[in-house]
Design an enzyme around this catalytic site. Structure first.
Site, short mmCIF file in Angstrom:
data_model
loop_
_atom_site.label_atom_id
_atom_site.label_comp_id
_atom_site.label_asym_id
_atom_site.label_seq_id
_atom_site.Cartn_x
_atom_site.Cartn_y
_atom_site.Cartn_z
CE1 TYR A 1 -2.41 -11.08 -9.75
CE2 TYR A 1 -2.71 -11.10 -12.06
CZ TYR A 1 -2.84 -10.33 -10.74
OH TYR A 1 -3.77 -9.39 -10.67
CG ASP B 1 2.32 5.10 -6.68
OD1 ASP B 1 3.09 5.04 -7.38
OD2 ASP B 1 2.63 5.31 -5.68
CG ASP C 1 -5.04 -8.35 -13.86
OD1 ASP C 1 -6.04 -8.11 -14.59
OD2 ASP C 1 -5.20 -9.11 -12.65
CE LYS D 1 5.10 1.93 -4.71
NZ LYS D 1 4.71 3.36 -4.74
#
Ligand code: NAD
Length: 335
Positions: free
Chosen positions: A125, A207, A231, A174
């Protein structure tokens, strides 16, 4: 000693939920005084700008702000006033508790008590390095993760766990695919975790974390993660425990902290007395924690729980026939 806080009443349902929240805070004799400042649409109409210098100065001086949701009109300079506030005050930690409450139409009316700590200034972001090729076929986005940014957010999460008697921090990443950015975050987190032997630390790929949150949310205590994952995860967690009407958030920096409800200005119900004030009230409880008024924060949360349990004056989103202020008065009456 009186503590002055900046109060931004905001747009849409903002003034209604702020009046309700201040009614409850006033009933607690907390020694708070309020400095009202404008931002959003209301500021644009009154002062010709969305984020007047006087509002910035007030937050800078008081270091603490309680803020209702704001409307950012399209084409007025900022893509979002909230993002602008985060940038200008370097509010690097977005802290979002998700706690089960009784009598909410949620999947988990008990058993969930977790806090997501989201890095608020880096990652996907940053708003830099975005481009779409001339033929419109290829889009590119740059992500940036720094060791300093990772270290301070992970340290914030561990300190929060220690301060609030929580036992475990889960580092969500990740790094198996995003080897550079998520890899640096994870590597830094592992080093910081070694300094907190009293707090259990585990790691989870994002995930899998989402699946685990939906299936066994009670296993989580504090989650720390990068901007984009945080987020998504924090909204997922709000959904587990009853949705936006009960979801507060804090944006914390070194020199200032802003406490708010996660939801928006709800133009569809503005001015009708239907807005649920709980999210902002829970944001105010986070503010009291931040000010060291931990017992008072606890009393406020318990009064909210007791009012929900008694189904006393609940707003329509919770299936009640009360209104914003009658709900707040019922909460104040239980403090
Ligand atoms: P929203 O959160 O305002 O509303 C979504 C739905 O939830 C609506 O049906 C609304 O009635 C309901 N809702 C929200 N808060 C509620 C409450 N306290 N009690 C009962 N029901 C509630 O989201 P939106 O409609 O996507 O956004 C509306 C405006 O809010 C937009 O201008 C957006 O930019 C702004 N916004 C501001 C903030 C902020 O300032 N923090 C955050 C999100 C959106």
């Amino acid at each position: 000693m009186t503590q002055t806080i900046t109060v931004i009443r905001g747009d849409g349902i903002g003034p209604e939920i702020m009046d309700a929240t201040l009614h409850v805070l006033d009933s607690m004799n907390l020694g708070l005084s309020y400095e009202f400042a404008d931002a959003g649409l209301v500021a644009l109409e009154k002062h010709g700008e969305l984020l007047p210098a006087a509002t910035m100065e007030s937050i800078r001086r008081n270091r603490i702000a309680l803020k209702s949701p704001l409307t950012t009109p399209v084409g007025e300079g900022f893509s979002s006033i909230n993002v602008e506030l985060r940038k200008r005050f370097d509010l690097y930690a977005n802290v979002r508790p998700a706690i089960s409450f009784p009598n909410t139409k949620s999947r988990f009316a008990s058993g969930v008590d977790l806090i997501t700590v989201r890095e608020n200034t880096e990652g996907a972001y940053i708003g830099e390095g975005q481009s779409v090729s001339e033929d419109g076929e290829t889009a590119v986005l740059t992500q940036k993760v720094t060791r300093r940014g990772s270290e301070r957010i992970v340290r914030y999460a561990f300190d929060l766990a220690r301060r609030t008697g929580r036992k475990k921090v889960t580092v969500v990443h990740k790094a198996n695919i995003l080897k550079s950015t998520s890899g640096l975050f994870l590597k830094t987190a592992r080093l910081v975790a070694q300094e907190y032997p009293d707090i259990e630390c585990n790691e989870m790929i994002v995930d899998n974390c989402c699946m685990q949150l939906v299936m066994k949310p009670e296993q989580f205590d504090v989650i720390v993660t990068t901007n984009l994952f945080g987020d998504i995860i924090s909204d997922l967690c709000a959904g587990l425990v009853g949705g936006l009407g009960l979801a507060p958030g804090a944006n914390i920096g070194t020199d200032a902290a802003i406490f708010e409800a996660v939801h928006g200005t709800a133009p569809d119900i503005a001015g009708q007395g239907k807005a649920n004030p709980c999210a902002l009230l829970l944001g105010a409880a986070q503010m009291l924690d931040h000010l060291g008024k931990v017992e008072e924060a606890d009393r406020l949360r318990k009064a909210i729980v007791a009012t929900l349990e008694a189904k006393d004056s609940l707003t329509p989103d919770l299936g009640g026939t009360g209104n914003t202020m009658s709900f707040a008065k019922a909460i104040a009456g239980r403090i």
